[in-house]
Design a protein around this motif. Sequence first.
Motif, mmCIF file in Angstrom:
data_model
loop_
_atom_site.group_PDB
_atom_site.id
_atom_site.type_symbol
_atom_site.label_atom_id
_atom_site.label_comp_id
_atom_site.label_asym_id
_atom_site.label_seq_id
_atom_site.Cartn_x
_atom_site.Cartn_y
_atom_site.Cartn_z
ATOM 1 N N UNK A 78 0.803 -1.226 0.000
ATOM 2 C CA UNK A 78 0.000 0.000 0.000
ATOM 3 C C UNK A 78 0.832 1.271 0.000
ATOM 4 N N UNK A 79 2.123 1.166 0.318
ATOM 5 C CA UNK A 79 2.988 2.353 0.302
ATOM 6 C C UNK A 79 3.446 2.703 -1.120
ATOM 7 N N UNK A 80 3.137 1.872 -2.095
ATOM 8 C CA UNK A 80 3.536 2.122 -3.483
ATOM 9 C C UNK A 80 2.485 2.991 -4.175
ATOM 10 N N UNK A 81 2.349 4.201 -3.698
ATOM 11 C CA UNK A 81 1.298 5.106 -4.163
ATOM 12 C C UNK A 81 1.463 5.565 -5.610
ATOM 13 N N UNK A 82 2.648 5.387 -6.198
ATOM 14 C CA UNK A 82 2.900 5.821 -7.580
ATOM 15 C C UNK A 82 2.875 4.655 -8.569
ATOM 16 N N UNK A 83 2.682 3.442 -8.054
ATOM 17 C CA UNK A 83 2.747 2.246 -8.900
ATOM 18 C C UNK A 83 1.654 2.268 -9.961
ATOM 19 N N UNK A 84 2.071 2.073 -11.230
ATOM 20 C CA UNK A 84 1.124 2.042 -12.349
ATOM 21 C C UNK A 84 0.927 0.637 -12.896
ATOM 22 N N UNK A 85 1.986 -0.191 -12.844
ATOM 23 C CA UNK A 85 1.940 -1.527 -13.442
ATOM 24 C C UNK A 85 2.521 -2.542 -12.470
ATOM 25 N N UNK A 86 1.790 -3.647 -12.255
ATOM 26 C CA UNK A 86 2.346 -4.765 -11.486
ATOM 27 C C UNK A 86 2.065 -6.048 -12.248
ATOM 28 N N UNK A 87 3.109 -6.840 -12.439
ATOM 29 C CA UNK A 87 2.979 -8.116 -13.132
ATOM 30 C C UNK A 87 3.272 -9.233 -12.142
ATOM 31 N N UNK A 88 2.225 -9.963 -11.801
ATOM 32 C CA UNK A 88 2.315 -11.090 -10.872
ATOM 33 C C UNK A 88 1.949 -12.396 -11.576
ATOM 34 N N UNK A 89 2.048 -12.424 -12.886
ATOM 35 C CA UNK A 89 1.669 -13.618 -13.636
ATOM 36 C C UNK A 89 2.618 -14.782 -13.313
ATOM 37 N N UNK A 90 2.116 -15.987 -13.513
ATOM 38 C CA UNK A 90 2.877 -17.216 -13.299
ATOM 39 C C UNK A 90 3.482 -17.284 -11.890
#
Length: 184
Positions: free
Chosen positions: A94-106
């Motif tokens: 939750x501290x990643x307030x600027x995060x636009x993309x997260x890839x958690x695939x596989x």
Amino acid sequence: MLKKMGEAVARVARKVNETVESGSDTLDLAECKLVSFPVGIYKVLRNVSDQIHLITLANNELKSLTSKFMTTFSQLRELHLEGNFLHRLPTEVGSLQHLKVIDLSRNQFQDFPEQLTTLPSLETINLEENEIVDVPVEKLAAMPALRSVNLRSNPLNAEVRVIAPPLIKFDMLMSPEGARAPPP
């Protein structure tokens, strides 16, 4: 075996040094056989951690990330964690307030990582090829910046497939009902 481990450690050190010396905003530690994020890297990157906007830890052997990782790299815009053994994220994501993309695939998520729904800038979530059955559709629908959620090759329940389409204003990618990922 020791030679291979030494090569892996040298590779990580080389990549971290490249990031520091070049002043790059990217840290690429993909395919480094990491089982955890090396603690020593925090010290090496302490003066530049705020400048790092993209971290790739794809195709390693990570089982978890620590809260320190999330709080140290709070300026991240993109986080690539595909191809690991992750099954949950720390609350501090939750501290990643600027995060636009997260890839958690596989990875090995069985539960949708609901902490992601609190990130105001998040535009893209990739959870393809996990074991997710249920999705917090209402929370996702309330996310202001969300544009795409990839849930292909997950055993989603029928309720998600019915509830989601009328509620969402973003692209939600799902495999046809009954379709499963091909065996490895």
